[in-house]
Design an enzyme around this catalytic site. Structure first.
Site, PDB file in Angstrom:
ATOM      1  CG  HIS A 193      -1.155   9.045   3.066  1.00 21.25           C
ATOM      2  ND1 HIS A 193      -1.290   7.701   3.355  1.00 21.25           N
ATOM      3  CD2 HIS A 193      -0.776   9.631   4.221  1.00 21.25           C
ATOM      4  CE1 HIS A 193      -0.987   7.491   4.626  1.00 21.25           C
ATOM      5  NE2 HIS A 193      -0.683   8.634   5.183  1.00 21.25           N
TER       6      HIS A 193
ATOM      7  CE1 TYR B  30      -1.872   4.132  12.508  1.00 26.40           C
ATOM      8  CE2 TYR B  30       0.139   3.087  13.288  1.00 26.40           C
ATOM      9  CZ  TYR B  30      -0.623   3.635  12.262  1.00 26.40           C
ATOM     10  OH  TYR B  30      -0.124   3.673  10.980  1.00 26.40           O
TER      11      TYR B  30
ATOM     12  CD  GLU C 207      -1.676   4.155   7.838  1.00 26.94           C
ATOM     13  OE1 GLU C 207      -1.339   4.649   8.938  1.00 26.94           O
ATOM     14  OE2 GLU C 207      -1.930   4.847   6.842  1.00 26.94           O
TER      15      GLU C 207
ATOM     16  CD  GLU D  14      -4.938   8.057   9.661  1.00 28.26           C
ATOM     17  OE1 GLU D  14      -4.554   9.137  10.129  1.00 28.26           O
ATOM     18  OE2 GLU D  14      -4.600   6.957  10.128  1.00 28.26           O
TER      19      GLU D  14
ATOM     20  CG  ASN E  65      -5.184   3.835   8.433  1.00 29.20           C
ATOM     21  OD1 ASN E  65      -5.332   2.852   7.710  1.00 29.20           O
ATOM     22  ND2 ASN E  65      -4.754   5.005   7.980  1.00 29.20           N
TER      23      ASN E  65
ATOM     24  NE  ARG F   7      -3.341   2.690   2.439  1.00 26.06           N
ATOM     25  CZ  ARG F   7      -3.396   3.504   3.490  1.00 26.06           C
ATOM     26  NH1 ARG F   7      -2.907   3.100   4.676  1.00 26.06           N
ATOM     27  NH2 ARG F   7      -3.933   4.705   3.389  1.00 26.06           N
TER      28      ARG F   7
HETATM   29  O1  GBE Z   1      -0.686  13.875  19.577  1.00 27.67           O
HETATM   30  S1  GBE Z   1      -1.951  14.290  18.910  1.00 27.67           S
HETATM   31  O2  GBE Z   1      -2.970  13.227  19.018  1.00 27.67           O
HETATM   32  O3  GBE Z   1      -2.409  15.601  19.381  1.00 27.67           O
HETATM   33  C1  GBE Z   1      -1.684  14.510  17.243  1.00 27.67           C
HETATM   34  C2  GBE Z   1      -0.446  13.793  16.771  1.00 27.67           C
HETATM   35  C3  GBE Z   1      -0.577  13.692  15.287  1.00 27.67           C
HETATM   36  N1  GBE Z   1      -1.500  12.605  14.966  1.00 27.67           N
HETATM   37  C4  GBE Z   1      -0.769  11.325  15.126  1.00 27.67           C
HETATM   38  C5  GBE Z   1      -1.656  10.161  14.732  1.00 27.67           C
HETATM   39  N2  GBE Z   1      -2.161  10.362  13.384  1.00 27.67           N
HETATM   40  C6  GBE Z   1      -3.084   9.270  13.057  1.00 27.67           C
HETATM   41  C7  GBE Z   1      -2.287   8.134  12.532  1.00 27.67           C
HETATM   42  O4  GBE Z   1      -1.667   8.572  11.287  1.00 27.67           O
HETATM   43  C8  GBE Z   1      -1.410   7.493  10.430  1.00 27.67           C
HETATM   44  O5  GBE Z   1      -0.491   6.719  11.138  1.00 27.67           O
HETATM   45  C9  GBE Z   1       0.918   6.830  10.916  1.00 27.67           C
HETATM   46  C10 GBE Z   1       1.602   6.990  12.272  1.00 27.67           C
HETATM   47  O6  GBE Z   1       1.203   8.226  12.842  1.00 27.67           O
HETATM   48  C11 GBE Z   1       1.276   7.935   9.950  1.00 27.67           C
HETATM   49  O7  GBE Z   1       2.657   7.881   9.655  1.00 27.67           O
HETATM   50  C12 GBE Z   1       0.448   7.699   8.704  1.00 27.67           C
HETATM   51  O8  GBE Z   1       0.847   8.526   7.630  1.00 27.67           O
HETATM   52  C13 GBE Z   1      -1.013   8.004   9.037  1.00 27.67           C
HETATM   53  O9  GBE Z   1      -1.840   7.409   8.056  1.00 27.67           O
HETATM   54  C14 GBE Z   1      -2.890  11.636  13.227  1.00 27.67           C
HETATM   55  C15 GBE Z   1      -1.972  12.772  13.589  1.00 27.67           C
END
Ligand code: GBE
Length: 480
Positions: free
Chosen positions: A124, A313, A376, A169, A311, A79
């Site tokens: 993206h 986490y 993801e 996202e 996605n 992907r």
């Molecule tokens: O700390 S805070 O919550 O105030 C904001 C931090 C920024 N967030 C982090 C998590 N991201 C969603 C996951 O983001 C995804 O996951 C990967 C890992 O992050 C990225 O590298 C990918 O590009 C993205 O698709 C959205 C932006």
């Protein structure tokens, strides 16, 4: 556990990256400027280490090494995302950049010749800057531009690409228009702004889907979805108000995106429409911040996915009221973490594997047994080669996924590890590493090195079974 846990036959395993995070060549061979080029060059203070994606992993030149790594992993698919401004330097289709078309054709051909399926994310986050100068996603005209861009992608790559993810996202994209954390385009719009962004994104996604239906599906026979960032939520306490806060958060973050597409009625979730109408009235606004779809737009968006990309986490704990960090201010909730769970290098990422199984069951309850691809899932550290924490994370989340499939009957048909290699982690720059392969960003050759987790993932990918010799005990959440 010592029982062997096998995934269904034909289960699709792959790895993911995105254009701005890996390609580099930010202004090479006719590529136009996008909002992440603009942000990192004009506001480097938004990025933790002041870095940018000018070179990144240099995959524009080194993509054959990337395919070799995917082959070594035993990935069934890759992907990756296409950079809108590398294909259409101004964002408009009056100028199509031949070198951009050639680069992605070369990558796709390299994948296919190694029996790896290309899975293309069309967008993206790297919006062409000229389109941001129109207001970006707050301007509904971007839905027209996205449909035009989709036409170019389907026409040039659709004979070889059978898996499409339109937009990555939507709820992360709104952060660049509504939160001052530095996500591009980093413009603070009034409260209504984020709702205009989501409205345009849903229309853009649906317009691309219907275009494919009309002009390409019969001949190309591909499948289209979007990728939704779905972090799970648990009530901080078992009080009624915290449990109501979780449901409100779920509807106003995930329902916001999935209800218009997957519910039987379509349109935004009733709870969200009612809550925002009351809240805006109370705060003296003439109308709700939430735009309204016309009847035909509701129909256009409803059913506009062949599967659902998720996605995932981590999990946040939610309590009612605004008393700290939140990703959903208008829901009047606060998100907290529980220090009894391990936290990755990314402060927002706690290891709570039961959240994956719970969110998949919630989707089944809300929208039925949709075909789901985990688009993801991954863990961040500081680039250690001996990345045992990443192995522990994958082991636990894959066990949670296995239980959702085998014990809850969820219809998940594939899993994508984020990320193939260390790359530019947005506002964290190169300070947080998600890769299965280490990248040396101080080396002009951007040397790639296998981490220990490649042994775990490649064994999983090749045997379709969770490796046992890495088994660790589950966290307490799963035991409850
Ligand atoms: O700390 S805070 O919550 O105030 C904001 C931090 C920024 N967030 C982090 C998590 N991201 C969603 C996951 O983001 C995804 O996951 C990967 C890992 O992050 C990225 O590298 C990918 O590009 C993205 O698709 C959205 C932006």
């Amino acid at each position: 556990m010592t029982t062997r846990r096998k995934f269904p036959a034909g289960f699709l395993f792959g790895a993911a990256t995105s254009s701005y995070q890996i390609e580099g060549a930010w202004n090479e061979d006719g590529k136009g400027e996008n909002i992440w080029d603009t942000l990192t060059h004009s506001q480097p203070e938004c990025i933790k280490d002041g870095e940018n994606g000018d070179i990144a992993c240099d995959s524009y030149h080194l993509y054959k090494q990337d395919v070799r790594m995917l082959k070594e992993l035993g990935a069934r698919f890759y992907r990756f995302s296409i950079s809108w401004s590398r294909i259409l330097p101004t964002g408009y289709t009056n100028e199509i950049n031949k070198s951009g078309i050639e680069y992605y054709n070369n990558l796709i051909d390299e994948l296919l010749s190694n029996n790896i399926e290309p899975m293309v994310t069309m967008f993206h986050w790297d919006l062409p800057q000229p389109l941001q100068n129109l207001g970006g996603w707050t301007n509904s005209v971007i839905a027209d531009r996205f449909e035009d861009y989709a036409y170019v992608l389907f026409s040039h790559f659709g004979d070889k690409v059978k898996w499409w993810v339109t937009i990555n996202e939507p709820t992360s994209i709104i952060m660049g228009y509504s939160m001052s954390i530095g996500m591009a385009p980093n413009v603070m719009t009034p409260d209504q702004g984020q709702y205009l962004v989501m409205h345009t994104i849903l229309l853009a996604h649906a317009r691309a889907y219907r275009l494919y239906d009309r002009n390409f599906r019969e001949k190309q026979k591909g499948k289209i979805s979007l990728a939704h960032s779905f972090n799970w939520f648990e009530p901080k306490t078992d009080s009624e108000e915290d449990r109501l806060s979780v449901e409100r958060t779920l509807q106003m973050t995930t329902g916001w995106v999935l209800h218009p597409i997957f519910s039987s009625t379509g349109d935004y979730p009733p709870l969200m429409k009612n809550w925002l109408r009351e809240k805006c009235k109370k705060e003296g606004y003439k109308t709700s911040h939430l735009p309204e779809f016309t009847a035909e737009e509701v129909e256009l968006i409803k059913g506009s996915c062949d599967f659902l990309g998720i996605n995932h986490y981590t999990t946040f704990f939610v309590k009612s009221g605004l008393s700290g960090f939140t990703l959903c201010k208008d829901a009047e909730i606060t998100m907290v973490q529980d220090e009894s769970f391990k936290t990755a290098a990314s402060m927002w990422l706690q290891v709570i594997p039961s959240g994956l199984r719970k969110l998949l069951s919630w989707i089944s309850k809300e929208y039925g047994k949709l075909p789901i691809l985990i688009t993801e899932n991954g863990y961040s550290d500081h680039g250690e080669i001996n990345d045992t924490d990443r192995i522990d994370y994958f082991n636990k989340y894959l066990n949670s996924l296995w239980e959702a499939i085998n014990e809850d009957g969820c219809n998940v048909f594939g899993y994508t590890a984020w990320s193939l290699m260390d790359n530019f982690e947005w506002i964290s720059g190169y300070t947080e590493k998600f890769g299965l392969y280490h990248v040396d960003f101080s080396d002009p050759e951007r040397k790639r090195t296998q981490k220990r987790s490649v042994k775990f993932i490649s064994q999983l990918f090749k045997t379709n079974e969770i490796p046992l010799q890495f088994t660790y005990y589950y966290d307490i959440m799963a035991a409850q």
